[in-house]
Scaffold this motif. Structure first.
Motif, PDB file in Angstrom:
ATOM      1  N   ALA A  52       0.786 -24.089 -12.585  1.00 48.63           N
ATOM      2  CA  ALA A  52       2.014 -25.138 -12.867  1.00 48.63           C
ATOM      3  C   ALA A  52       1.805 -26.475 -11.793  1.00 48.63           C
ATOM      4  O   ALA A  52       1.810 -27.586 -11.808  1.00 48.63           O
ATOM      5  N   LEU A  53       2.009 -26.011 -10.858  1.00 44.23           N
ATOM      6  CA  LEU A  53       2.388 -27.435  -9.632  1.00 44.23           C
ATOM      7  C   LEU A  53       0.789 -27.250  -8.549  1.00 44.23           C
ATOM      8  O   LEU A  53       1.505 -28.156  -7.501  1.00 44.23           O
ATOM      9  N   ASP A  54       0.460 -26.589  -9.389  1.00 38.97           N
ATOM     10  CA  ASP A  54      -0.995 -26.659  -7.886  1.00 38.97           C
ATOM     11  C   ASP A  54      -1.547 -27.924  -8.756  1.00 38.97           C
ATOM     12  O   ASP A  54      -2.425 -27.865  -9.771  1.00 38.97           O
TER      13      ASP A  54
ATOM     14  N   GLU B  67      -4.588 -27.213 -18.127  1.00 39.45           N
ATOM     15  CA  GLU B  67      -3.550 -25.689 -17.314  1.00 39.45           C
ATOM     16  C   GLU B  67      -2.721 -25.606 -17.117  1.00 39.45           C
ATOM     17  O   GLU B  67      -1.603 -24.632 -17.163  1.00 39.45           O
ATOM     18  N   ARG B  68      -2.171 -27.057 -15.990  1.00 41.44           N
ATOM     19  CA  ARG B  68      -1.207 -26.934 -15.898  1.00 41.44           C
ATOM     20  C   ARG B  68       0.657 -26.402 -17.006  1.00 41.44           C
ATOM     21  O   ARG B  68       1.421 -26.473 -16.570  1.00 41.44           O
ATOM     22  N   GLU B  69      -0.272 -27.689 -17.972  1.00 39.24           N
ATOM     23  CA  GLU B  69       0.858 -28.197 -18.528  1.00 39.24           C
ATOM     24  C   GLU B  69       0.562 -26.835 -19.458  1.00 39.24           C
ATOM     25  O   GLU B  69       1.769 -26.509 -20.196  1.00 39.24           O
ATOM     26  N   ALA B  70      -0.140 -26.334 -20.076  1.00 43.97           N
ATOM     27  CA  ALA B  70       0.072 -24.757 -20.626  1.00 43.97           C
ATOM     28  C   ALA B  70       0.859 -23.521 -20.114  1.00 43.97           C
ATOM     29  O   ALA B  70       1.583 -22.824 -19.880  1.00 43.97           O
TER      30      ALA B  70
ATOM     31  N   MET C 125      19.885 -13.794 -16.999  1.00 39.99           N
ATOM     32  CA  MET C 125      20.505 -14.990 -16.909  1.00 39.99           C
ATOM     33  C   MET C 125      20.401 -16.713 -16.965  1.00 39.99           C
ATOM     34  O   MET C 125      18.305 -16.584 -17.384  1.00 39.99           O
ATOM     35  N   PRO C 126      20.704 -17.506 -17.946  1.00 37.44           N
ATOM     36  CA  PRO C 126      20.243 -18.226 -18.533  1.00 37.44           C
ATOM     37  C   PRO C 126      19.927 -19.598 -17.496  1.00 37.44           C
ATOM     38  O   PRO C 126      20.264 -20.301 -16.412  1.00 37.44           O
ATOM     39  N   LEU C 127      18.252 -19.710 -18.489  1.00 37.36           N
ATOM     40  CA  LEU C 127      17.652 -20.857 -16.994  1.00 37.36           C
ATOM     41  C   LEU C 127      16.895 -22.378 -17.239  1.00 37.36           C
ATOM     42  O   LEU C 127      17.411 -22.505 -18.272  1.00 37.36           O
ATOM     43  N   ASN C 128      17.997 -23.855 -16.320  1.00 39.74           N
ATOM     44  CA  ASN C 128      17.186 -24.689 -16.660  1.00 39.74           C
ATOM     45  C   ASN C 128      16.081 -25.865 -16.006  1.00 39.74           C
ATOM     46  O   ASN C 128      15.724 -25.574 -15.424  1.00 39.74           O
ATOM     47  N   THR C 129      15.035 -25.185 -17.365  1.00 36.65           N
ATOM     48  CA  THR C 129      13.796 -25.349 -17.017  1.00 36.65           C
ATOM     49  C   THR C 129      13.510 -27.259 -16.762  1.00 36.65           C
ATOM     50  O   THR C 129      12.176 -27.375 -16.573  1.00 36.65           O
ATOM     51  N   ASP C 130      14.327 -27.687 -16.864  1.00 38.20           N
ATOM     52  CA  ASP C 130      13.836 -29.367 -17.628  1.00 38.20           C
ATOM     53  C   ASP C 130      13.765 -29.470 -15.808  1.00 38.20           C
ATOM     54  O   ASP C 130      12.955 -30.340 -15.852  1.00 38.20           O
ATOM     55  N   ARG C 131      14.295 -29.543 -14.414  1.00 37.14           N
ATOM     56  CA  ARG C 131      13.848 -29.605 -13.360  1.00 37.14           C
ATOM     57  C   ARG C 131      12.834 -29.777 -13.113  1.00 37.14           C
ATOM     58  O   ARG C 131      12.049 -30.345 -12.502  1.00 37.14           O
ATOM     59  N   ILE C 132      12.054 -28.269 -13.718  1.00 32.59           N
ATOM     60  CA  ILE C 132      11.088 -28.110 -12.825  1.00 32.59           C
ATOM     61  C   ILE C 132       9.911 -29.079 -13.780  1.00 32.59           C
ATOM     62  O   ILE C 132       9.299 -28.592 -13.901  1.00 32.59           O
ATOM     63  N   ALA C 133      10.287 -29.684 -15.508  1.00 29.57           N
ATOM     64  CA  ALA C 133       9.178 -29.635 -15.947  1.00 29.57           C
ATOM     65  C   ALA C 133       9.510 -31.753 -15.372  1.00 29.57           C
ATOM     66  O   ALA C 133       8.198 -31.716 -15.142  1.00 29.57           O
TER      67      ALA C 133
ATOM     68  N   LEU D 173       9.812 -32.314 -12.257  1.00 31.74           N
ATOM     69  CA  LEU D 173       8.432 -32.177 -10.907  1.00 31.74           C
ATOM     70  C   LEU D 173       7.192 -31.828 -11.723  1.00 31.74           C
ATOM     71  O   LEU D 173       6.559 -32.657 -10.767  1.00 31.74           O
ATOM     72  N   LEU D 174       6.426 -31.240 -12.399  1.00 34.16           N
ATOM     73  CA  LEU D 174       5.998 -30.495 -13.236  1.00 34.16           C
ATOM     74  C   LEU D 174       4.527 -32.141 -13.470  1.00 34.16           C
ATOM     75  O   LEU D 174       3.907 -33.125 -13.332  1.00 34.16           O
ATOM     76  N   THR D 175       5.523 -33.380 -14.510  1.00 30.75           N
ATOM     77  CA  THR D 175       5.348 -34.260 -15.026  1.00 30.75           C
ATOM     78  C   THR D 175       5.245 -35.558 -13.788  1.00 30.75           C
ATOM     79  O   THR D 175       4.173 -36.381 -13.822  1.00 30.75           O
ATOM     80  N   LEU D 176       5.749 -35.138 -12.721  1.00 36.94           N
ATOM     81  CA  LEU D 176       5.796 -36.031 -11.245  1.00 36.94           C
ATOM     82  C   LEU D 176       4.568 -36.315 -10.985  1.00 36.94           C
ATOM     83  O   LEU D 176       3.707 -36.950 -10.387  1.00 36.94           O
ATOM     84  N   SER D 177       4.361 -34.432 -10.505  1.00 34.87           N
ATOM     85  CA  SER D 177       3.555 -34.430 -10.206  1.00 34.87           C
ATOM     86  C   SER D 177       1.655 -34.914 -11.009  1.00 34.87           C
ATOM     87  O   SER D 177       0.797 -35.694 -10.223  1.00 34.87           O
TER      88      SER D 177
END
Length: 327
Positions: free
Chosen positions: A276-278, A285-288, A302-310, A312-316
């Protein structure tokens, strides 16, 4: 006998000469008075300017040196004025219209009158008094200048201490905030310290509260009061301690105890996150891969907040699209 009396009589002084002398002495008296008033005004103005600047913290002791010529002029003009005043007093005491004697008339017997006491000339004593007063004024002004200089030095030293304390607090604040920014910018950190994204955790909540308090007190320039600087330094120290405690607690908790299947899921998430970060991978493929990260993260204990990673992906992805349009 009459010839003898005429020989002893003094020649009369012309009235025009006496009037001219009176005019000159009176003019000198008025000019010295005017000069003394100007000198006094000069002294008052410069002392007032110095006191005003000193009250605002910008006083210059060298400014008092400008009144030295006025003090010297005041002493000289005062001495001249006293001398002229004594001359005018002596001139006023002299008789102008003395009765003329008839040399042909026989002398009349005049009863002997007691000789009047001559008044003591106080001009030298007054001049000495003026000089002593001038020296006293100079001494007082010197003490004022010395005290003002000490106050200015103390103010500058206090200002330097305040600036040093503020820079120390600013360094602590910036260093702590930089550590938190590094955590937010690292997409893999959430899988190592996920509890730092949990605002309900006691350590994380304490850190976020300390961060808000320190940011409210932070300024780009040095505050004028020592109390404001001490308050900010205390807030920055509290923030650093809160971050250390929250980070240590998050590393200790980690992802908790993982089963064998959960460890495999975590490895799959890390592989999908790398895709996703490549930036060289296709956008689809990155969005999938990002959708895979979000789905599998729900299977971890553990509950994870993936919004921050999303985010970063949108900005990339947006950066990659802009680069493709410029080629």
């Amino acid at each position: 006998m009459n010839l003898h009396l005429l020989a002893d009589a003094a020649p009369p002084v012309p009235e025009s000469l006496m009037a001219m002398s009176d005019f000159l002495t009176s003019a000198i008296d008025w000019m010295t008075c005017g000069g003394m008033i100007l000198c006094t005004g000069w002294i008052v103005v410069h002392v007032a300017k110095f006191m005003w600047g000193n009250s605002n913290g910008a006083g210059d002791p060298g400014q008092l040196g400008r009144i030295a010529p006025a003090l010297i002029g005041l002493v000289v003009l005062g001495s001249v004025q006293l001398l002229v005043s004594s001359l005018l007093g002596d001139r006023g005491a002299e008789p102008h219209d003395a009765p003329t004697e008839n040399p042909l008339a026989p002398p009349l017997p005049v009863p002997a009158a007691p000789a009047p006491d001559e008044p003591m000339n106080s001009t030298p004593f007054a001049a000495v008094g003026v000089v002593i007063a001038a020296f006293l004024v100079l001494g007082a002004l010197g003490l004022i200048a010395l005290r003002a200089r000490n106050q200015i030095v103390d103010r500058r030293a206090a200002a330097e201490d305040r600036e040093k304390d503020w820079h120390t607090a600013r360094t602590i604040f910036d260093h702590t905030r930089s550590k938190f920014a590094d955590y937010l910018a690292d997409p893999y950190a959430i899988f190592e310290r996920p509890i730092l994204d949990d605002h309900t955790d006691t350590f994380t909540a304490a850190f976020l509260t300390a961060l808000a308090d320190a940011e409210a007190l932070h300024t780009e320039t040095v505050p004028r009061t020592a109390h404001r600087i001490d308050t900010f330094r205390t807030a920055a120290t509290t923030l650093a301690a809160a971050w250390t405690a929250a980070d240590r607690h998050a590393r200790t908790v980690g992802m908790a105890v993982l089963t064998r299947d959960q460890r495999k899921t975590l490895k799959t998430i890390e592989g999908a996150l790398a895709i996703a970060l490549d930036e060289s991978a296709p956008a689809g493929e990155r969005e999938a891969a990002m959708r895979t990260v979000t789905r599998l993260s729900q299977e971890l204990p553990m509950p994870l907040n993936t919004d921050r990673i999303a985010d970063l992906l949108t900005l990339s992805l947006e950066n990659a699209q802009r680069k493709a349009l410029t080629i």
